[in-house]
Design a protein around this motif. Structure first.
Motif, mmCIF file in Angstrom:
data_model
loop_
_atom_site.group_PDB
_atom_site.id
_atom_site.type_symbol
_atom_site.label_atom_id
_atom_site.label_comp_id
_atom_site.label_asym_id
_atom_site.label_seq_id
_atom_site.Cartn_x
_atom_site.Cartn_y
_atom_site.Cartn_z
ATOM 1 N N ALA B 42 0.847 -1.209 0.000
ATOM 2 C CA ALA B 42 0.000 0.000 0.000
ATOM 3 C C ALA B 42 0.873 1.247 0.000
ATOM 4 O O ALA B 42 0.596 2.213 -0.725
ATOM 5 N N ALA B 43 1.950 1.228 0.789
ATOM 6 C CA ALA B 43 2.847 2.382 0.855
ATOM 7 C C ALA B 43 3.547 2.600 -0.482
ATOM 8 O O ALA B 43 3.730 3.747 -0.916
ATOM 9 N N GLY B 44 3.918 1.496 -1.138
ATOM 10 C CA GLY B 44 4.531 1.618 -2.461
ATOM 11 C C GLY B 44 3.585 2.295 -3.443
ATOM 12 O O GLY B 44 3.997 3.137 -4.245
ATOM 13 N N LEU B 45 2.307 1.955 -3.353
ATOM 14 C CA LEU B 45 1.327 2.555 -4.251
ATOM 15 C C LEU B 45 1.069 4.020 -3.902
ATOM 16 O O LEU B 45 0.848 4.837 -4.796
ATOM 17 N N THR B 48 3.852 5.901 -5.403
ATOM 18 C CA THR B 48 3.657 5.938 -6.860
ATOM 19 C C THR B 48 2.577 6.946 -7.237
ATOM 20 O O THR B 48 2.734 7.723 -8.185
#
Lengths: 125, 229
Positions: B42-45, B48
């Protein structure tokens, strides 16, 4: 909504924003640039060392069509961001947040996923 | 407000570089508590999405524009330590790949956009969460107010840095007035985007919103008390 579906929606939205909607973004200078122009320190700005990179200024070098050039740079940026940031957070994350507490008597340091020991059980039985 | 190379002198850039390195190191430790198998992707998204959203400059009148900074948004969605890392990754990719924001100014940009907006956005959000009714519907408005305030504060910190280490001597009062004025307007855009995105995620999956978690916990407690009776 399932977690997987929400993540997929977030990725598609990011790709559309960077790849398509960015073409319609305002090309006016941003707040800082504008203030620098108005108050007289914009000339202090130097070109970045990466100013000649193939994606500099969100334009793909060698692609003439502005829509495709900018859209491609945005999509490449989104993919790079996804890989870098998800990779970083995956490394930083804590492992087994719930099992560690629940199975205090049987610490399983080497198991990355709690589904794995179940698998072993099934194959044994 | 990506600062290009050349605005600030070398000592100031070195100082903000040191601040950025220290903050990222602290955040790497702090983020461990916020990230697990579910919240790490979720943090990666979120990182992004912040990158993508920063490509959208919206006009704020009289020939200028602004875009989302995303510090308050990321802090409410994935937690403040992780948010510093989210925005820092965005700024590194922008500087190295897109020539957006200088290389020697990277520490300055991480300080302004990565640290200041996260710290201000999160602090305001937590303070509001404490005084507002403890309901999920309050999460998005509180995040929006945090976002609104975070942008002019970042502009204020830039002006302070410029007054210490600006490479050009200009009327600092004029810089301060103009920076605060324009970035208050940009802050409204920041608040709108932050409020809409947080409201959308809270409506679909409140359990994935870091800033909503204490409220979810309370809701669960109420249900359990009722079941015992």
């Amino acid at each position: 909504m399932s977690t997987r579906r929400l993540f997929a929606v977030a990725l598609v939205v990011s790709l559309l924003v960077a790849g398509v909607a960015s073409y319609y973004a305002s090309s006016h200078p941003d707040g800082l640039e504008y203030v620098a122009e108005q108050t007289g320190f914009i000339d202090a700005a130097e070109d970045s060392a990466t100013a000649d990179s193939p994606l500099a200024d969100y334009e793909t070098s060698g692609v003439d069509d502005a829509r495709i050039s900018g859209g491609l740079a945005g999509v490449i940026g989104v993919v790079v961001m996804l890989v870098l940031s998800t990779g970083l957070f995956w490394v930083v994350r804590r492992r087994q947040p719930h099992d560690a507490r629940a199975e205090h008597s049987q610490p399983e340091h080497s198991q990355p996923e709690h589904s794995q020991p179940e698998h072993v059980h099934q194959s044994e039985a | 407000m990506h600062v290009p190379d050349g605005f600030l002198d070398a000592p100031t850039s070195a100082a903000t570089g040191a601040v950025a390195v220290a903050a990222v190191a602290l955040s790497l430790r702090g983020a461990r508590r916020e990230l697990d198998d579910r919240t790490a992707p979720a943090a990666g998204l979120v990182a992004t999405f912040v990158f993508a959203a920063q490509m959208i400059n919206f006009p704020v009148g009289a020939g200028t524009s602004g875009h989302l900074m995303g510090g308050a948004l990321a802090a409410v969605l994935v937690g403040p330590w992780t948010a510093v890392l989210c925005v820092s990754v965005v700024l590194v990719v922008q500087a190295l790949l897109m020539a957006d924001g200088g290389i020697t100014a990277l520490g300055t940009n991480i300080t302004l956009i990565g640290i200041v907006t996260v710290a201000v956005g999160w602090t305001v959000f937590v303070a509001l969460r404490r005084v507002l009714p403890r309901r999920l519907s309050m999460v998005a408005p509180a995040a929006a107010v945090g976002a609104l305030i975070s942008v002019p504060v970042a502009a204020l910190v830039f002006t302070a840095l410029f007054s210490v280490g600006g490479n050009v001597s200009v009327d600092l009062g004029a810089v301060l007035t103009a920076m605060l004025g324009w970035h208050t307007v940009i802050g409204i855009g920041e608040a709108v985007v932050t409020g809409l995105v947080v409201a959308t995620v809270v409506a679909t999956r409140p359990d994935l919103v870091h800033g909503a978690r204490p409220l979810l916990f309370e809701r669960e407690l109420e249900v359990r008390t009722g079941a015992v009776r």
